[in-house]
Design an enzyme around this catalytic site. Structure first.
Site, short mmCIF file in Angstrom:
data_model
loop_
_atom_site.label_atom_id
_atom_site.label_comp_id
_atom_site.label_asym_id
_atom_site.label_seq_id
_atom_site.Cartn_x
_atom_site.Cartn_y
_atom_site.Cartn_z
N LYS A 8 5.68 27.50 23.95
CA LYS A 8 6.08 27.42 22.72
C LYS A 8 7.16 26.25 22.67
O LYS A 8 7.34 25.72 21.59
CB LYS A 8 7.00 28.74 22.39
CG LYS A 8 6.02 30.10 22.53
CD LYS A 8 5.26 30.02 21.34
CE LYS A 8 4.52 31.42 21.70
NZ LYS A 8 3.41 31.78 20.48
C1 LIG Z 1 3.44 33.22 27.31
C2 LIG Z 1 2.35 33.38 26.21
N1 LIG Z 1 1.14 33.28 26.61
C3 LIG Z 1 0.16 33.49 25.29
C4 LIG Z 1 0.61 33.79 24.11
C5 LIG Z 1 -0.22 34.00 23.01
O1 LIG Z 1 -0.67 32.87 22.19
P1 LIG Z 1 -0.82 32.83 20.80
O2 LIG Z 1 0.02 33.96 20.05
O3 LIG Z 1 -0.61 31.53 20.16
O4 LIG Z 1 -2.21 33.26 20.70
C6 LIG Z 1 2.08 33.83 23.95
C7 LIG Z 1 2.50 34.28 22.54
O5 LIG Z 1 2.11 33.54 21.70
C8 LIG Z 1 2.94 33.91 24.74
O6 LIG Z 1 4.21 33.85 24.55
N1 LIG Z 2 3.53 35.55 21.77
C1 LIG Z 2 4.35 34.97 20.44
C2 LIG Z 2 3.79 35.84 19.10
C3 LIG Z 2 4.23 34.98 17.82
O1 LIG Z 2 3.54 33.86 17.78
P1 LIG Z 2 3.34 32.47 17.02
O2 LIG Z 2 2.56 31.79 17.71
O3 LIG Z 2 2.92 32.95 15.69
O4 LIG Z 2 4.93 32.08 16.94
C4 LIG Z 2 5.81 34.92 20.60
O5 LIG Z 2 6.13 34.89 21.78
O6 LIG Z 2 6.72 35.33 19.95
#
Ligand SMILES: Cc1ncc(COP(=O)(O)O)c(C=O)c1O
Ligand SMILES: N[C@@H](CCOP(=O)(O)O)C(=O)O
Length: 463
Positions: A112
């Site tokens: 992120k």
């Molecule tokens: C470590 C990790 N892997 C995978 C995901 C999944 O990603 P997305 O929500 O973009 O599908 C998340 C949360 O979003 C995460 O924090």
């Molecule tokens: N796994 C995510 C969930 C939120 O996802 P987002 O990509 O819409 O911000 C988190 O870590 O909060």
């Protein structure tokens, strides 16, 4: 370039207005009115670019010169200056066919940071240039919240409130969010799960009067700029893997809210020749069920070893569905209403065949996740976090002979030691994470009650 809503009831917007709008005012999600296509020759030219240079090239297709180049360049350089490696997202080769794109070298050790460090800079820039009040409201299963808070803590003109599910994030995730003592940060720890938190914020964004009065801005992947910033590392990975001009490249993505893999879908539509896009989930396998059967039906929430992917209602699914129905907002809106009233939607026939062309998917069981971590530690001395382990298990299921697989490592294993200790692996925590355990925490525990959350927000935003 203009941006429109998947539901079709928002006047086309420019880049900055799209960032500020977050959730589209008609309840949909913003998408580009046309996806720009990058030629094969341009892609070849991009092979020698640094991460930051590549970012500027890609984002320039979308920003309409609304931000002067030098300003954008400064924001991008600042965003990635505090990553622990100059490549930003380095690639680790595991064997002849498997590469891991390490997305966890930013301040909070998860993917992120890559988009949210930039978003923090962007919000700060908009706040200063346009004198806008920026009151960020976000929901997290652990990583978005930590990264968003790091991206804006202490920044003038910005306040951030993050809702996380009480007791359902890892200890390190909780500490990363709640040990921040800047006065522009509020952590609400909500009795409920991530889907409950996401629903509350979407309801508040959909209340246009409330959203306007309190200047609410989104940092979740609701916001198109998150999706856009995440496309960059798909290009980077593809262009930096050996043999990418001879072999088919598959990309396996640990998935929950469908934002990361939707960025891959967008990169592919922009002309990046990815072969298979592989969705890796955990036992919350709504996306696997959708790809295999065409039925999208949120099921029972399950707590797993990869808590950040404990998600049933995948926000960005709407963006994909919009493209699946041929960018037809009426059809899309009908599907979304059906999801609301009947609790599920189904696609069949040619549409389902298209889904299966676009994606392969695997819901990885808890024991398979742990076995994968143990296997890669034993055979390669490479420690995976549980989300990445799901990605690797899905790579193993779908990568064909003579194909290259890139799996995204979405978090550092130190964030999820609860799972790692179950297989008797002892890891050394990075100093930044160790230090968190000594710091006081700041959070307010609240019921899953919209009125109570609104009261907290009103007091915090102070308007
Ligand atoms: C470590 C990790 N892997 C995978 C995901 C999944 O990603 P997305 O929500 O973009 O599908 C998340 C949360 O979003 C995460 O924090
Ligand atoms: N796994 C995510 C969930 C939120 O996802 P987002 O990509 O819409 O911000 C988190 O870590 O909060």
């Amino acid at each position: 370039m203009k941006f429109i809503s998947t539901r079709g009831n928002v006047e086309p917007k420019g880049f900055i207005d799209t960032v500020l709008m977050g959730l589209a005012d008609d309840g949909g999600l913003m998408v580009p009115s046309e996806i720009p296509v990058v030629s094969a020759a341009t892609l070849e030219e991009w092979r020698s670019l640094s991460y930051q240079e590549l970012f500027l090239k890609i984002v320039a297709y979308y920003t309409n010169d609304e931000i002067p180049y030098e300003d954008l360049q400064e924001m991008v350089n600042t965003s990635y200056a505090n990553f622990r490696t100059p490549e930003v997202t380095p690639i680790h080769q595991v064997d002849d066919s498997l590469y891991v794109l390490e997305l966890f070298h930013g301040p909070t050790f998860a993917f992120k940071d890559v988009a949210l460090q930039f978003m923090g800079e962007l919000y700060s820039y908009i706040s200063k240039k346009q004198n806008k009040i920026i009151h960020i409201l976000g929901a997290t299963s652990g990583d978005t919240g930590a990264a968003a808070i790091q991206g804006v803590r202490g920044k003038e003109g910005i306040k951030i409130c993050i809702l996380h599910p009480h007791g359902k994030v890892s200890k390190v995730q909780e500490l990363q969010m709640t040990t921040v003592d800047d006065s522009n940060v509020l952590n609400l720890s909500v009795h409920g799960n991530f889907d409950d938190c996401q629903k509350v914020i979407k309801d508040l964004f959909a209340d246009l009067d409330f959203k306007g009065r309190y200047h609410l801005r989104a940092i979740n992947s609701i916001n198109f700029v998150r999706i856009l910033a995440q496309t960059v590392y798909y290009f980077y990975a593809y262009l930096h893997v050996d043999g990418s001009n001879e072999k088919k490249i598959n990309i396996s993505v640990p998935s929950g809210n469908f934002g990361n893999i939707f960025s891959g879908y967008l990169a592919k539509q922009m002309g990046l020749p990815i072969n298979k896009l592989i969705i890796a989930t955990n036992e919350n396998n709504i996306l696997e069920r959708f790809v295999n059967t065409g039925e999208y039906k949120p099921g029972n929430f399950t707590s797993t070893y990869s808590p950040s992917m404990d998600i049933q209602v995948a926000s960005n699914f709407e963006r994909y569905l919009y493209y699946l129905v041929g960018e037809d907002s009426e059809k899309l809106s009908a599907y979304m209403s059906k999801l609301q009233t009947e609790g599920k939607i189904t696609v069949e026939g040619e549409a389902l065949q298209q889904v299966q062309k676009d994606f392969a998917a695997l819901g990885v069981k808890n024991d398979q996740c742990l076995n994968t971590i143990a296997k890669y530690q034993k055979e390669y001395g490479y420690l995976l976090d549980p989300h990445t382990a799901c990605g690797i298990a899905a790579y193993e299921a779908f990568n064909g002979p003579d194909e290259i697989g890139i799996t995204f490592a979405t978090a550092h294993p130190a964030k999820f030691d609860e799972a790692i200790t179950l297989i008797d692996i002892k890891q050394e925590f990075p100093a930044q994470i160790k230090a968190l355990f000594e710091m006081p925490q700041h959070q307010t525990v609240v019921d899953h009650d919209k009125n109570e959350i609104v009261r907290q927000l009103q007091a915090f935003y102070g308007l």
